[in-house]
Design a protein around this motif. Sequence first.
Motif, short mmCIF file in Angstrom:
data_model
loop_
_atom_site.label_atom_id
_atom_site.label_comp_id
_atom_site.label_asym_id
_atom_site.label_seq_id
_atom_site.Cartn_x
_atom_site.Cartn_y
_atom_site.Cartn_z
N LEU A 25 0.81 -1.23 0.00
CA LEU A 25 0.00 0.00 0.00
C LEU A 25 0.84 1.27 0.00
N LEU A 26 2.07 1.20 0.47
CA LEU A 26 2.88 2.43 0.57
C LEU A 26 3.10 3.12 -0.78
N PRO A 27 3.54 2.43 -1.83
CA PRO A 27 3.67 3.12 -3.12
C PRO A 27 2.33 3.50 -3.75
N TRP A 28 1.28 2.82 -3.31
CA TRP A 28 -0.06 3.13 -3.81
C TRP A 28 -0.47 4.56 -3.45
N PHE A 29 0.03 5.07 -2.32
CA PHE A 29 -0.27 6.45 -1.91
C PHE A 29 0.17 7.44 -2.98
N ALA A 30 1.39 7.26 -3.49
CA ALA A 30 1.93 8.17 -4.51
C ALA A 30 1.07 8.13 -5.77
N TYR A 31 0.66 6.94 -6.16
CA TYR A 31 -0.19 6.82 -7.35
C TYR A 31 -1.51 7.56 -7.14
#
Length: 146
Positions: A25-31
């Motif tokens: 989920l962490l890189p999903w925030f940037a997206y």
Amino acid sequence: MALISYAAPGSVAHGRVLFGAGLVLLPWFAYLAGALPPADAAAWVALDALEAAALLTAGRRLLRRDARYRAPAAAAAVLLLADACVDVATSPSGPALVVAVVMAVVAELPLAGLCAVLAGRPTRRFDRRGVRVRRPGGRCAGTSPR
């Protein structure tokens, strides 16, 4: 002296799944922050940050065989269920709705189910080797007399 743990021996695999899901989920925030309008992005990033925090906490506690994994697992289950429902309900028809349904069915709802099962699992006491520890009176830890 054996170290006492309250999580079942099979919980390490579940801990890896939850911790891994939280990391995903962490890189999903940037997206989300880049793909959505600012007002929508703030709401979705906040919801997903809460999900990630709950999953990472529950996963880490399961990996450490810490009995306190139940509350974050329950929180993650509720947040994931809410995320799936709101995402499907607010998606416009067409490809966005298909993506929302697929994400709900493939990822969010199964993970919410796992978290709910883990949160509701009965407490048992195990030592580091996974052997159930009995109280001196013969009763298992966490049981009540009948």
